[in-house]
Design a protein around this motif. Structure first.
Motif, PDB file in Angstrom:
ATOM      1  N   LYS A   1      -1.201  15.275  -7.928  1.00 25.91           N
ATOM      2  CA  LYS A   1      -1.626  13.903  -7.598  1.00 25.91           C
ATOM      3  C   LYS A   1      -2.313  13.242  -8.794  1.00 25.91           C
ATOM      4  CE  LYS A   1      -4.245  14.882  -4.073  1.00 25.91           C
ATOM      5  NZ  LYS A   1      -4.168  16.342  -4.263  1.00 25.91           N
ATOM      6  N   SER A   2      -3.244  13.964  -9.396  1.00 30.18           N
ATOM      7  CA  SER A   2      -3.938  13.402 -10.555  1.00 30.18           C
ATOM      8  C   SER A   2      -3.005  13.276 -11.754  1.00 30.18           C
ATOM      9  CB  SER A   2      -5.156  14.256 -10.929  1.00 30.18           C
ATOM     10  OG  SER A   2      -6.161  14.148  -9.931  1.00 30.18           O
ATOM     11  N   SER A   3      -2.021  14.163 -11.861  1.00 30.32           N
ATOM     12  CA  SER A   3      -1.027  14.045 -12.938  1.00 30.32           C
ATOM     13  C   SER A   3      -0.258  12.742 -12.814  1.00 30.32           C
ATOM     14  CB  SER A   3      -0.054  15.223 -12.906  1.00 30.32           C
ATOM     15  OG  SER A   3      -0.700  16.426 -13.239  1.00 30.32           O
TER      16      SER A   3
ATOM     17  N   ILE B   1      -4.716   1.424  -8.707  1.00 31.61           N
ATOM     18  CA  ILE B   1      -4.336   2.818  -8.497  1.00 31.61           C
ATOM     19  C   ILE B   1      -5.611   3.649  -8.533  1.00 31.61           C
ATOM     20  CG2 ILE B   1      -2.981   4.767  -9.352  1.00 31.61           C
ATOM     21  CD1 ILE B   1      -1.032   2.738 -10.530  1.00 31.61           C
ATOM     22  N   ILE B   2      -5.940   4.285  -7.412  1.00 33.23           N
ATOM     23  CA  ILE B   2      -7.210   5.002  -7.282  1.00 33.23           C
ATOM     24  C   ILE B   2      -6.946   6.483  -7.026  1.00 33.23           C
ATOM     25  CG2 ILE B   2      -9.389   5.161  -6.043  1.00 33.23           C
ATOM     26  CD1 ILE B   2      -9.097   2.286  -5.243  1.00 33.23           C
ATOM     27  N   ASP B   3      -7.453   7.305  -7.912  1.00 36.29           N
ATOM     28  CA  ASP B   3      -7.364   8.755  -7.721  1.00 36.29           C
ATOM     29  C   ASP B   3      -8.539   9.201  -6.847  1.00 36.29           C
ATOM     30  OD1 ASP B   3      -6.381  11.299  -7.974  1.00 36.29           O
ATOM     31  OD2 ASP B   3      -7.239  11.663  -9.960  1.00 36.29           O
TER      32      ASP B   3
ATOM     33  N   PHE C   1       0.840  -1.204   0.000  1.00 37.14           N
ATOM     34  CA  PHE C   1       0.000   0.000   0.000  1.00 37.14           C
ATOM     35  C   PHE C   1       0.870   1.249   0.000  1.00 37.14           C
ATOM     36  CE2 PHE C   1      -2.138   3.460   2.248  1.00 37.14           C
ATOM     37  CZ  PHE C   1      -3.321   3.547   1.534  1.00 37.14           C
ATOM     38  N   SER C   2       0.391   2.285  -0.686  1.00 36.88           N
ATOM     39  CA  SER C   2       0.980   3.626  -0.590  1.00 36.88           C
ATOM     40  C   SER C   2      -0.108   4.661  -0.802  1.00 36.88           C
ATOM     41  CB  SER C   2       2.090   3.836  -1.626  1.00 36.88           C
ATOM     42  OG  SER C   2       3.311   3.283  -1.192  1.00 36.88           O
ATOM     43  N   ALA C   3       0.018   5.779  -0.098  1.00 34.51           N
ATOM     44  CA  ALA C   3      -0.916   6.891  -0.239  1.00 34.51           C
ATOM     45  C   ALA C   3      -0.147   8.148  -0.579  1.00 34.51           C
ATOM     46  CB  ALA C   3      -1.720   7.095   1.045  1.00 34.51           C
ATOM     47  N   LEU C   4      -0.658   8.892  -1.573  1.00 42.16           N
ATOM     48  CA  LEU C   4      -0.043  10.153  -1.976  1.00 42.16           C
ATOM     49  C   LEU C   4      -0.913  11.304  -1.503  1.00 42.16           C
ATOM     50  CD1 LEU C   4       0.746   7.916  -4.272  1.00 42.16           C
ATOM     51  CD2 LEU C   4       1.609   9.904  -5.489  1.00 42.16           C
ATOM     52  N   PHE C   5      -0.311  12.217  -0.750  1.00 47.09           N
ATOM     53  CA  PHE C   5      -1.004  13.377  -0.201  1.00 47.09           C
ATOM     54  C   PHE C   5      -0.484  14.646  -0.878  1.00 47.09           C
ATOM     55  CE2 PHE C   5      -0.982  10.067   2.938  1.00 47.09           C
ATOM     56  CZ  PHE C   5      -2.222  10.120   3.541  1.00 47.09           C
ATOM     57  N   GLY C   6      -1.356  15.620  -1.028  1.00 47.08           N
ATOM     58  CA  GLY C   6      -0.934  16.883  -1.604  1.00 47.08           C
ATOM     59  C   GLY C   6      -2.103  17.821  -1.778  1.00 47.08           C
ATOM     60  N   ALA C   7      -1.798  19.096  -1.935  1.00 47.18           N
ATOM     61  CA  ALA C   7      -2.842  20.104  -2.125  1.00 47.18           C
ATOM     62  C   ALA C   7      -3.521  19.918  -3.479  1.00 47.18           C
ATOM     63  CB  ALA C   7      -2.229  21.502  -2.035  1.00 47.18           C
ATOM     64  N   ASN C   8      -4.649  20.575  -3.667  1.00 51.45           N
ATOM     65  CA  ASN C   8      -5.272  20.612  -4.985  1.00 51.45           C
ATOM     66  C   ASN C   8      -4.281  21.209  -5.981  1.00 51.45           C
ATOM     67  OD1 ASN C   8      -7.903  21.232  -3.022  1.00 51.45           O
ATOM     68  ND2 ASN C   8      -8.256  19.782  -4.658  1.00 51.45           N
TER      69      ASN C   8
ATOM     70  N   THR D   1      -4.433   8.267  -4.191  1.00 45.80           N
ATOM     71  CA  THR D   1      -4.245   9.683  -3.876  1.00 45.80           C
ATOM     72  C   THR D   1      -5.389  10.091  -2.965  1.00 45.80           C
ATOM     73  OG1 THR D   1      -5.574  10.653  -5.660  1.00 45.80           O
ATOM     74  CG2 THR D   1      -3.304  10.023  -6.185  1.00 45.80           C
ATOM     75  N   THR D   2      -5.131  11.007  -2.066  1.00 45.42           N
ATOM     76  CA  THR D   2      -6.157  11.360  -1.089  1.00 45.42           C
ATOM     77  C   THR D   2      -5.845  12.692  -0.419  1.00 45.42           C
ATOM     78  OG1 THR D   2      -7.296  10.588   0.920  1.00 45.42           O
ATOM     79  CG2 THR D   2      -4.962  10.066   0.728  1.00 45.42           C
ATOM     80  N   HIS D   3      -6.908  13.305   0.114  1.00 44.68           N
ATOM     81  CA  HIS D   3      -6.758  14.481   0.980  1.00 44.68           C
ATOM     82  C   HIS D   3      -6.979  14.106   2.439  1.00 44.68           C
ATOM     83  CE1 HIS D   3      -6.492  17.449  -2.225  1.00 44.68           C
ATOM     84  NE2 HIS D   3      -7.522  16.908  -2.818  1.00 44.68           N
ATOM     85  N   GLU D   4      -7.312  12.845   2.701  1.00 46.79           N
ATOM     86  CA  GLU D   4      -7.719  12.453   4.044  1.00 46.79           C
ATOM     87  C   GLU D   4      -6.521  12.357   4.982  1.00 46.79           C
ATOM     88  OE1 GLU D   4      -9.152  12.249   7.106  1.00 46.79           O
ATOM     89  OE2 GLU D   4     -10.753  12.307   5.602  1.00 46.79           O
ATOM     90  N   SER D   5      -6.308  13.408   5.775  1.00 51.75           N
ATOM     91  CA  SER D   5      -5.129  13.481   6.641  1.00 51.75           C
ATOM     92  C   SER D   5      -5.190  12.493   7.799  1.00 51.75           C
ATOM     93  CB  SER D   5      -4.959  14.905   7.178  1.00 51.75           C
ATOM     94  OG  SER D   5      -6.094  15.303   7.932  1.00 51.75           O
ATOM     95  N   ARG D   6      -6.377  11.916   8.070  1.00 52.03           N
ATOM     96  CA  ARG D   6      -6.458  10.943   9.164  1.00 52.03           C
ATOM     97  C   ARG D   6      -5.682   9.663   8.847  1.00 52.03           C
ATOM     98  NH1 ARG D   6     -12.421  11.422  12.017  1.00 52.03           N
ATOM     99  NH2 ARG D   6     -12.767  13.613  11.545  1.00 52.03           N
ATOM    100  N   LEU D   7      -5.385   9.454   7.580  1.00 51.77           N
ATOM    101  CA  LEU D   7      -4.567   8.297   7.215  1.00 51.77           C
ATOM    102  C   LEU D   7      -3.114   8.496   7.627  1.00 51.77           C
ATOM    103  CD1 LEU D   7      -5.866   7.475   3.607  1.00 51.77           C
ATOM    104  CD2 LEU D   7      -6.637   6.520   5.781  1.00 51.77           C
TER     105      LEU D   7
END
Length: 456
Positions: free
Chosen positions: A56-58, A355-357, A45-52, A388-394
């Motif tokens: 991330k979508s790129s 891979i889920i955006d 598993f890996s999660a990519l975090f970042g601002a709008n 990719t996610t914005h969910e900081s709880r992860l």
């Protein structure tokens, strides 16, 4: 499994950026790691975090674009090179994948000049612990650099040379693609090393699954059996959706005709009739032809065998403390999102890379956390999940390892940079989510004042 992915000069990516699923130094949560031959440890598993607009979508689009080129389904976007500098228009865009297949490791990639839609180079190597073994290297308008010692069959070598010569000056198709177009007879001998060309292609075609926010993941055939419905019920119940049972329900053709267009219905019926006819011609005595139709949020299953006539059924849901039944379209967006993703949690496929955006789209923060937690606790094979996610709880060391957390940040010049939390060597009692939101690792939005405050 995916080992590494590298990309340059694509959308917001300028200079070469590298994403890795290799495990880091941490000894915690060893169950999150797939141990392969030669002591290669890969993350599940890996999660990519970042601002709008950070990229991330790129990242997801880059992998998706490369896959489409490889499997021959690309829709060329002539201007998808990185536009932060005008010189990039005439620079090569490069994609490179390191992947694991059957306990062996390979590097495959290609170079393309996007604004002219010209494939310039392509390569395939087998990776050993201390060396790279070239399988082939192709450059436009040059003879293929083919490692003949790698292949056992002289006939295979002859055919490889012939096909490479045929596309020597073709800049619109990859050698890997052309070698997997109507050439099944070439790969009949499983002992021949030429089969790696098919295996690499199949990895991209079958194993690499990319899901964008507006696309459903659901493999409709997964919903075809009672056994799977029982497993699905178990999962969706655990997420607090209120669903207590998933079940099949027959639907009459005339009732379905009132819900969907005649064109779609007739296509589905024609399709299953063609499958039925094919089985009859093959002389099969026992068979069941199935077609799955997804219209909006609803799912319909068409079945026809050699005994009974056409049957159509759909899936209904029973809820706690409710006497009525609900269809897919009557469920909440969050519940449908879980139903779309449940295949990942239940799949026994040992070689899928999902891979889920925007994993957290339509999901409550606790549901997103629960989903990742479920995946990590259930995963007992080589399935990988990258989101990719914005969910900081992860961003919680009770859930994830340092090396499973990646950040995507837009630099001052507009280019995207990829980097792992592993680079920061944070303590395992660190409040990573707070540090992230405070901007310690980058990848968070920087706001400008829209209405300046006037001094009195």
């Amino acid at each position: 499994m995916l080992i590494k992915f590298k990309v340059s000069n694509f959308l917001s990516f300028d200079e070469m950026q590298e994403f890795s699923m290799l495990s880091g130094k941490s000894r915690l949560k060893q169950e999150h790691i797939q141990q392969n031959k030669n002591d290669l440890s890969l993350l599940k598993f890996s999660a990519l975090f970042g601002a709008n607009a950070s990229g991330k979508s790129s990242f997801v689009k880059a992998i998706n674009y490369a896959k489409n080129v490889i499997v021959g389904k690309r829709t060329i976007k002539m201007n998808s090179y990185c536009k932060i500098a005008s010189k990039n228009k005439d620079k090569i865009t490069s994609f490179d994948f390191e992947i694991a297949i059957d306990e062996k490791y390979y590097s495959y990639g290609f170079d393309i000049l996007l604004h002219k839609n010209e494939i310039k180079a392509e390569w395939l190597y087998e990776l050993k612990k201390d060396k790279e073994i070239k399988i082939f290297v192709r450059e436009l308008n040059k003879d293929m650099d083919l490692n003949e010692k790698y292949f056992k069959n002289r006939g295979s070598i002859k055919r490889l040379k012939m096909y490479s010569e045929d596309i020597k000056s073709q800049d619109n198709i990859l050698f890997l693609t052309i070698m997997n177009e109507n050439k099944n007879d070439l790969y009949l001998n499983e002992e021949d090393n030429i089969n790696i060309i098919k295996k690499v292609y199949n990895w991209f075609y079958n194993s690499l699954v990319i899901i964008f926010p507006d696309k459903t993941l659901m493999n409709d055939s997964y919903y075809a059996s009672e056994e799977n419905l029982e497993k699905i019920t178990e999962i969706v119940k655990s997420f607090g959706t209120g669903i207590k049972k998933c079940k099949f329900e027959a639907i009459k053709q005339e009732d379905l005709a009132a819900k969907i267009s005649d064109e779609i219905l007739n296509k589905a019926i024609t399709y299953i009739e063609n499958i039925y006819t094919k089985y009859i011609k093959q002389g099969k005595k026992k068979f069941k032809a199935k077609v799955f139709l997804r219209t909006g949020k609803d799912l319909y299953i068409f079945e026809k065998d050699n005994i009974e006539s056409l049957k159509i059924k759909t899936i209904k849901f029973e809820h706690q403390n409710c006497e009525g039944e609900y269809s897919f379209s009557e469920e909440s967006d969050g519940t449908i999102r879980i139903l779309d993703l449940v295949e990942i949690l239940l799949s026994n496929n040992t070689d899928k890379v999902y891979i889920i955006d925007e994993l957290d789209r339509c999901l409550h923060p606790q549901l997103t956390y629960k989903f990742v937690e479920n995946f990590l606790s259930r995963s007992n094979n080589s399935t990988q999940l990258i989101v990719t996610t914005h969910e900081s709880r992860l961003l919680n060391f009770n859930l994830l390892r340092r090396d499973e957390i990646w950040f995507v940040n837009r630099e001052n010049n507009g280019a995207t940079k990829l980097y792992s939390l592993e680079e920061y060597n944070e303590r395992f009692d660190k409040k990573v989510d707070k540090a992230y939101l405070d901007g310690r690792y980058g990848g968070v939005p920087i706001f400008e004042t829209l209405f300046p405050v006037k001094e009195c």
